[in-house]
Scaffold this motif. Sequence first.
Motif, mmCIF file in Angstrom:
data_model
loop_
_atom_site.group_PDB
_atom_site.id
_atom_site.type_symbol
_atom_site.label_atom_id
_atom_site.label_comp_id
_atom_site.label_asym_id
_atom_site.label_seq_id
_atom_site.Cartn_x
_atom_site.Cartn_y
_atom_site.Cartn_z
ATOM 1 N N ALA A 90 -15.291 25.080 86.853
ATOM 2 C CA ALA A 90 -16.151 24.615 85.765
ATOM 3 C C ALA A 90 -16.151 25.597 84.604
ATOM 4 O O ALA A 90 -16.141 25.200 83.438
ATOM 5 C CB ALA A 90 -17.578 24.416 86.285
ATOM 6 N N ILE A 91 -16.123 26.887 84.926
ATOM 7 C CA ILE A 91 -16.073 27.909 83.869
ATOM 8 C C ILE A 91 -14.778 27.774 83.078
ATOM 9 O O ILE A 91 -14.769 27.858 81.845
ATOM 10 C CB ILE A 91 -16.197 29.320 84.487
ATOM 11 C CG1 ILE A 91 -17.607 29.537 85.050
ATOM 12 C CG2 ILE A 91 -15.901 30.393 83.441
ATOM 13 C CD1 ILE A 91 -17.760 30.796 85.862
ATOM 14 N N ASN A 92 -13.664 27.556 83.786
ATOM 15 C CA ASN A 92 -12.379 27.359 83.106
ATOM 16 C C ASN A 92 -12.401 26.118 82.238
ATOM 17 O O ASN A 92 -11.848 26.104 81.129
ATOM 18 C CB ASN A 92 -11.248 27.274 84.137
ATOM 19 C CG ASN A 92 -10.934 28.617 84.782
ATOM 20 O OD1 ASN A 92 -11.074 29.655 84.135
ATOM 21 N ND2 ASN A 92 -10.526 28.610 86.026
ATOM 22 N N ASP A 93 -13.011 25.058 82.740
ATOM 23 C CA ASP A 93 -13.106 23.820 81.955
ATOM 24 C C ASP A 93 -13.882 24.039 80.665
ATOM 25 O O ASP A 93 -13.639 23.367 79.655
ATOM 26 C CB ASP A 93 -13.776 22.713 82.773
ATOM 27 C CG ASP A 93 -12.883 22.201 83.894
ATOM 28 O OD1 ASP A 93 -11.653 22.431 83.813
ATOM 29 O OD2 ASP A 93 -13.399 21.605 84.852
ATOM 30 N N LEU A 94 -14.796 24.979 80.702
ATOM 31 C CA LEU A 94 -15.587 25.275 79.512
ATOM 32 C C LEU A 94 -14.877 26.247 78.589
ATOM 33 O O LEU A 94 -15.420 26.651 77.562
ATOM 34 C CB LEU A 94 -16.950 25.848 79.905
ATOM 35 C CG LEU A 94 -17.913 24.868 80.591
ATOM 36 C CD1 LEU A 94 -19.171 25.587 81.026
ATOM 37 C CD2 LEU A 94 -18.257 23.720 79.671
ATOM 38 N N GLY A 95 -13.648 26.619 78.972
ATOM 39 C CA GLY A 95 -12.839 27.441 78.078
ATOM 40 C C GLY A 95 -13.039 28.929 78.213
ATOM 41 O O GLY A 95 -12.616 29.692 77.347
ATOM 42 N N SER A 96 -13.684 29.382 79.304
ATOM 43 C CA SER A 96 -13.902 30.815 79.481
ATOM 44 C C SER A 96 -12.894 31.381 80.467
ATOM 45 O O SER A 96 -12.541 30.748 81.463
ATOM 46 C CB SER A 96 -15.322 31.079 79.990
ATOM 47 O OG SER A 96 -15.500 32.451 80.261
ATOM 48 N N SER A 97 -12.412 32.560 80.191
ATOM 49 C CA SER A 97 -11.454 33.229 81.078
ATOM 50 C C SER A 97 -12.151 34.204 82.009
ATOM 51 O O SER A 97 -11.540 34.743 82.926
ATOM 52 C CB SER A 97 -10.413 33.988 80.239
ATOM 53 O OG SER A 97 -11.042 34.949 79.408
ATOM 54 N N GLN B 285 -22.649 32.497 79.940
ATOM 55 C CA GLN B 285 -21.318 32.017 79.521
ATOM 56 C C GLN B 285 -21.343 30.521 79.305
ATOM 57 O O GLN B 285 -20.783 30.013 78.326
ATOM 58 C CB GLN B 285 -20.276 32.346 80.598
ATOM 59 C CG GLN B 285 -19.799 33.774 80.619
ATOM 60 C CD GLN B 285 -18.651 33.928 81.588
ATOM 61 O OE1 GLN B 285 -17.610 33.289 81.443
ATOM 62 N NE2 GLN B 285 -18.834 34.753 82.586
ATOM 63 N N MET B 286 -21.982 29.817 80.229
ATOM 64 C CA MET B 286 -22.028 28.362 80.128
ATOM 65 C C MET B 286 -22.712 27.939 78.835
ATOM 66 O O MET B 286 -22.215 27.080 78.099
ATOM 67 C CB MET B 286 -22.770 27.791 81.325
ATOM 68 C CG MET B 286 -22.808 26.267 81.340
ATOM 69 S SD MET B 286 -24.132 25.638 82.370
ATOM 70 C CE MET B 286 -25.557 26.089 81.389
ATOM 71 N N VAL B 287 -23.850 28.558 78.556
ATOM 72 C CA VAL B 287 -24.583 28.202 77.340
ATOM 73 C C VAL B 287 -23.756 28.515 76.098
ATOM 74 O O VAL B 287 -23.640 27.702 75.174
ATOM 75 C CB VAL B 287 -25.926 28.960 77.294
ATOM 76 C CG1 VAL B 287 -26.615 28.741 75.953
ATOM 77 C CG2 VAL B 287 -26.824 28.511 78.437
ATOM 78 N N GLU B 288 -23.138 29.712 76.096
ATOM 79 C CA GLU B 288 -22.353 30.124 74.933
ATOM 80 C C GLU B 288 -21.117 29.254 74.751
ATOM 81 O O GLU B 288 -20.835 28.768 73.644
ATOM 82 C CB GLU B 288 -21.936 31.588 75.103
ATOM 83 C CG GLU B 288 -21.129 32.137 73.928
ATOM 84 C CD GLU B 288 -20.745 33.592 74.127
ATOM 85 O OE1 GLU B 288 -19.950 34.104 73.308
ATOM 86 O OE2 GLU B 288 -21.222 34.212 75.107
ATOM 87 N N ASN B 289 -20.375 29.051 75.853
ATOM 88 C CA ASN B 289 -19.148 28.256 75.755
ATOM 89 C C ASN B 289 -19.449 26.789 75.480
ATOM 90 O O ASN B 289 -18.676 26.111 74.806
ATOM 91 C CB ASN B 289 -18.328 28.378 77.043
ATOM 92 C CG ASN B 289 -17.734 29.755 77.213
ATOM 93 O OD1 ASN B 289 -17.487 30.453 76.242
ATOM 94 N ND2 ASN B 289 -17.513 30.173 78.439
ATOM 95 N N TYR B 290 -20.556 26.310 76.037
ATOM 96 C CA TYR B 290 -20.941 24.925 75.763
ATOM 97 C C TYR B 290 -21.179 24.735 74.264
ATOM 98 O O TYR B 290 -20.723 23.760 73.667
ATOM 99 C CB TYR B 290 -22.196 24.561 76.546
ATOM 100 C CG TYR B 290 -22.642 23.132 76.336
ATOM 101 C CD1 TYR B 290 -22.139 22.106 77.129
ATOM 102 C CD2 TYR B 290 -23.550 22.798 75.339
ATOM 103 C CE1 TYR B 290 -22.529 20.794 76.934
ATOM 104 C CE2 TYR B 290 -23.944 21.493 75.139
ATOM 105 C CZ TYR B 290 -23.441 20.503 75.941
ATOM 106 O OH TYR B 290 -23.820 19.206 75.736
#
Length: 655
Positions: free
Chosen positions: A459-466, A610-615
């Motif tokens: 899910a983190i990868n799907d949100l564009g975070s490495s 990360q989720m909040v920021e990447n979202y």
Amino acid sequence: MSPPRTSFSIDYRQSLLKIISSLKYLQDLSQELNLTNLVEMISESLNRIENNSFKMVVLGDFNRGKSTFINALLGQEILPSDILATTATPGRIIYSLKPAAKVAFKDGSAQEIEILELSNYVTKLTSESEATAATIKEAIVYYPIPYCQNNVEIIDTPGLSDDEEMTNVTYTMINQCDLVIMVISAQSPFSISEGEFFTNTLLENGINHVLFVVNRIDVFPSPEDAIKVIGLIKNRIKKCVKDWAEQQLNPPNNLRKIGNFKIFGISAFEALQAKQSRNQKLLDKSLFGNFEYALKTLINQQRGLIQLEVTNNRIINWSQEIMKIILEQESMLKQKQLKFNVSSKSINNEITLLIRLLSEVLQSINVILTSIKQQITTSYFQLEKNLKQISKLIIESSILNINEEKNLAERVSNYLQTATIELANKIQSETEQALSTAWLQVKDFIDLFEKDIPQLNNAINDLGSSETINKKAIDNIRYKLNKSLEAFNQKQLINLSLSFSSKSEIFVFTKEASGIATTTGATIGFSLLGPLGGVIGGYIGAAVGDNMRNEKFKENYLSQVIAEIDNQLRLMNVNQAVNSYVYQACYGLEEVQILLMNEVKPILDNIHNQMVENYAKLETKIMVEQQEIIHKKEKVNQVLDDAKKLSEKFCLLRV
């Protein structure tokens, strides 16, 4: 250019500027969309219209006499021809006062050659020439042909049904032309493959200016037979056009866009022979002059409008092609947003659950540790209370007799030891049970956390975070947890050992002058809290003697026992014993509590942040992309609408 013959006219300059503007926009947009082939085609078309270059492509199935036809236009046998499929590379005819030839190789190099050497480079009549032709991009012939003055080019193409590679070369050249001269053989009048090529390739690509040349009419014994064949071909072409138009969205409009095609019956061979021998009679017989007159008229009077119309048709096709790609991108973006929302919701739910569970585990640990540690302050008072209650019940339910004082002291001592041990065991059992519950909650949480790591990382990868969860960090947490749990299990062997003094003589009191005296008791071991019922129950019903020496002895004995209990409890230091046990029992759980707070909680908080920021970033990016797509759609639709309106004007010119 002569004015149209209808009352309707087109502002040529305004239309030209509009077409150039549309081409430049489509070129930039195609570049942005990485449509390499489309960029090349649009660039070539833009370059041609800006430089007033006009290209006529001669095409047809192999062995239709295309090269002989072009030689007839030249008036000399310049291009090699043969009864077999000959042309292996495209060739361009360019106007020049001095005849010359050049070959351009696929590696970007070029070489000037003698015209008579062309067959060695552009044909496949021999294995050597075929091998050479495979390395050549195109051949260029410079010749003083009147048709090619003023930036007009004639392009010779390989046969359509020759082989796949040659057919692809021909298709490429079609996308670069303004006018098509389609050579048909009178001996094979407009075959099915020629009809399919005409509709599926030429008309579909907006090429609606085609001159049909029916070659080899000299094979018929009379002109009437040739006229019949030409009429047959004309009818076949009309039917082919009608069938194609009916499959389109607007059949009447497509028929108007195509207009009437011109068909010419000729003998290219006779025309070439006539020009070489200056035989006017043979030239008239070949009917080649009719075609040449029509071609000259078209180039001199309609060239500009033809180029505008064909280019405008291509703009329509290219705009529709680009619009499909934009719509596909829009659909993909919607799918991406949907997937993004699902992933975001999934990871948010999972992280929220884990954070809530962690909070519950930490809260539970706090409650358990606080409850256990509270026993330190309550154990002394509860033990004191219990022991005194037991002593009072035993003494009050007994007939006190000085002679039986020793036996009574043993009974009191035994009961107090038993009560102390049972109370200690109860505290130990409840403490271990509470700690086991806490440890089980911690283990269940870590197991769930480890199980969710792959899903969380996806899910983190799907949100564009490495920055995903480090498995080594989780393994380290698991290692520390297992070590602490192992230590806890080993500590279960450590008992809370509190026992009251086993010396019963501390409760034996000697008689003095007053009849009552005391003797010093021994030290009492420490004890814990415990249920009174199990200890006391058996003593309530003890036999009570019928006689006591006097009530004063009973009262003094009870007060002295209670005083001795106070003395022994002070010596036992119960709080210190319980505190030491609780510290050893809870130490591992407190370490795990710190582990969860300092290592696990930051991981979850980091994922959530990360989720909040990447979202937010992805949501913003998607919104920007959506706006860009909307802008592209609006712009392409505008280009398409302008091109369709201009196309309607061209249709009106033919009315």
